[in-house]
Design an enzyme around this catalytic site. Sequence first.
Site, short mmCIF file in Angstrom:
data_model
loop_
_atom_site.label_atom_id
_atom_site.label_comp_id
_atom_site.label_asym_id
_atom_site.label_seq_id
_atom_site.Cartn_x
_atom_site.Cartn_y
_atom_site.Cartn_z
N ASP A 185 32.51 39.93 40.06
CA ASP A 185 33.74 39.40 40.63
C ASP A 185 34.85 40.35 40.17
O ASP A 185 35.24 40.34 39.00
CB ASP A 185 34.01 37.98 40.13
N HIS A 186 35.33 41.17 41.09
CA HIS A 186 36.23 42.25 40.68
C HIS A 186 37.52 41.73 40.05
O HIS A 186 38.17 42.44 39.28
CB HIS A 186 36.55 43.17 41.87
N LYS A 190 40.33 43.08 36.37
CA LYS A 190 41.74 43.46 36.41
C LYS A 190 42.36 43.36 35.02
O LYS A 190 42.07 42.44 34.26
CB LYS A 190 42.51 42.57 37.40
N HIS A 248 37.10 33.74 42.72
CA HIS A 248 38.28 34.31 42.08
C HIS A 248 39.15 33.27 41.38
O HIS A 248 39.47 33.39 40.19
CB HIS A 248 39.14 35.05 43.10
#
Length: 504
Positions: A185-186, A190, A248
């Site tokens: 999950d990018h 972050k 997300h």
Amino acid sequence: MDSTLSLQPTIFIIFGGTGDLNSRKLAPALYNLYLDGFLPQQFTIIGTGRTKLTDEVFSEKLLEGINQFSRRGKADEAKWAEFSKHVAYQVSDINDFETYKEFGRRIDHYSKEWNAKPNVIYYLAVSPNFFPVIAENISKAKLGTDTERTRIVIEKPFGHDLESSKKLNALLGKIFDEKQIYRIDHYLGKETVQNIMAFRFANSILEPLWNRNYIQHVQISVTEQLGVGERGDYYDGAGALRDMIQNHLLQLLCLVAMESPVSFSADEVRNRKVDVLKAMRRFTPDDVRLSAVRGQYAKGWIEGKEVPGYREEGKVNPQSNTETFAAMKFFIDNWRWHGVPFYLRTGKRMHQSSSVIMIQFKDVPHYIFPTETAESWQQNRLIISIQPEMSIRLQVQAKRPGLNMVLNTVDMVFDYKGTYTNDAPEAYETLLLDTMLGDQTLFMRGDQVEAAWDLLMPVLNTWQSKTSLSFPNYSADSWGPEAAEALIARDGFHWFSLPLNGKK
């Protein structure tokens, strides 16, 4: 990142090597890791695809993506020439077993050339319907048996619902150990998202306040000005709830709400996240009606340009019942958070592209100041901005200079750009490095994925079974449907949005 890290020889095999994800994200991330000294001396990147390409043509395509999407801009010719020596291409058919036998031959070749057993990372940058066939062929070719050196990276969506996610987890569990499976999950890569844990658990002043006694409510908003673009066929089968909230936004909620881990080990951190999901109150049919809002955008104007409505987008059903906006209210039934509402909101074609977490503290117990100061009174807020800016702001009340007692809101700001001169790595750089290192802290575990699906299934089932007669119900360049405002207004609150200049 620590440049003293010891990295093993590594082979990246990217399924979907000619696709958009590799061009926009993976190749730029790998190239930046190379420039920063975070790839091992012995590595190779093997892109796969059905298109017949030479190694040279494939490298040129990667270079085009790097020049366009890398945070550093265009690649240096000399450095690219060195990097491209590590790039290869293999024409492949995902369904053809011969493809995997060729992978085995290539792995053997590099093992002999490097005189070392390499880490092998299979990156599935393809449509989810190919995940099972790739995993099964890797197993059939006996390419996943080395549990210490072989890893498989799977992009979202991980399943389409609870049943399919369980089925995929069961299949992968027969082929790989859980420590080999990297569900990516990018958002978790972050910088600002990672800093939530540092901010919470490295500062003693926050922990006494981080509970129902002092926090009134929490908002998490991830909004986009963009529409579905060329992803209409995928998005029409997914929608905002599957595409954003299930992964997300629930991941962000877990970071805000989790208890302190005993250590920073991957499983300890992920255990605490699963605890949050299991403690979240389940939805009844009445809860879906009162605590979940869906929307779909109509045509409108954004920055002076007319944009189509969702049903007029390419590859979208003209009578689509798919939501492009979702807003929900959650409760976490544990000692820390009992009674504190968590509001989540996401949508496309919104007024602003931003990702922000707003934590609003309770009001002071007794107001002692002159009544004329009440007009500018605002409760304390902690604002974590993930994009477009990266910052953490604590909003407090202070006296304005002058002879009269006048209060106004001031910001205590941690701003990445103002604090650090070096560029923050992109999320995929962090996550790819962690994959090489075997660190799963920022990746989702199987039970975590299933817990998220289990929480949302009543809402998904309700929305799928009932056609919305109000779609489309919000115009492009708005903040979503009116029902979303009513959802939060019933509790006496309003949705928070951070102005683009970062000041409130």
